[in-house]
Design a protein around this motif. Sequence first.
Motif, mmCIF file in Angstrom:
data_model
loop_
_atom_site.group_PDB
_atom_site.id
_atom_site.type_symbol
_atom_site.label_atom_id
_atom_site.label_comp_id
_atom_site.label_asym_id
_atom_site.label_seq_id
_atom_site.Cartn_x
_atom_site.Cartn_y
_atom_site.Cartn_z
ATOM 1 N N ARG A 1 47.187 39.689 30.435
ATOM 2 C CA ARG A 1 47.969 40.240 31.266
ATOM 3 C C ARG A 1 48.985 39.683 32.033
ATOM 4 O O ARG A 1 50.005 41.114 32.221
ATOM 5 N N VAL A 2 49.278 38.432 32.339
ATOM 6 C CA VAL A 2 49.992 37.998 32.774
ATOM 7 C C VAL A 2 51.876 38.517 32.650
ATOM 8 O O VAL A 2 52.467 39.039 33.150
ATOM 9 N N LEU A 3 51.634 38.049 31.023
ATOM 10 C CA LEU A 3 53.001 38.246 29.949
ATOM 11 C C LEU A 3 52.805 39.427 29.784
ATOM 12 O O LEU A 3 53.942 39.868 29.997
ATOM 13 N N ARG A 4 52.426 40.452 30.183
ATOM 14 C CA ARG A 4 52.542 41.996 29.779
ATOM 15 C C ARG A 4 52.798 42.473 31.544
ATOM 16 O O ARG A 4 54.235 43.361 31.486
ATOM 17 N N GLU A 5 52.021 41.719 32.372
ATOM 18 C CA GLU A 5 52.628 42.651 33.548
ATOM 19 C C GLU A 5 54.301 42.070 33.754
ATOM 20 O O GLU A 5 54.826 43.299 34.245
ATOM 21 N N VAL A 6 54.485 40.847 33.730
ATOM 22 C CA VAL A 6 55.435 40.098 33.927
ATOM 23 C C VAL A 6 57.131 40.795 33.674
ATOM 24 O O VAL A 6 57.468 41.034 33.693
#
Length: 83
Positions: free
Chosen positions: A44-49
């Motif tokens: 999720r973090v990778l996608r958001e960033v």
Amino acid sequence: MAELEQLRTENRQLHQALASHAVIDQAIGVLVVLGQISPADGSRVLREVSQHTSNSPPSRNRSSNTPRALPCPTSCSGNCARP
């Protein structure tokens, strides 16, 4: 002959997709270990960033080797074990 070229193109694209997938998995692994978060949160973090950044060069006011802080995943609400 056209079929052979089409198969070569498809083969090349599949190899590129596999390589990209491996890099993404490694990035998620780094987030999991360093951020002490779950793999789902790492993804999720990778996608958001990736959705909120671009490939533009860093600003002139910022050193190019200064790491950017990663945001906490939305599910964290700031309560994660990250420093």
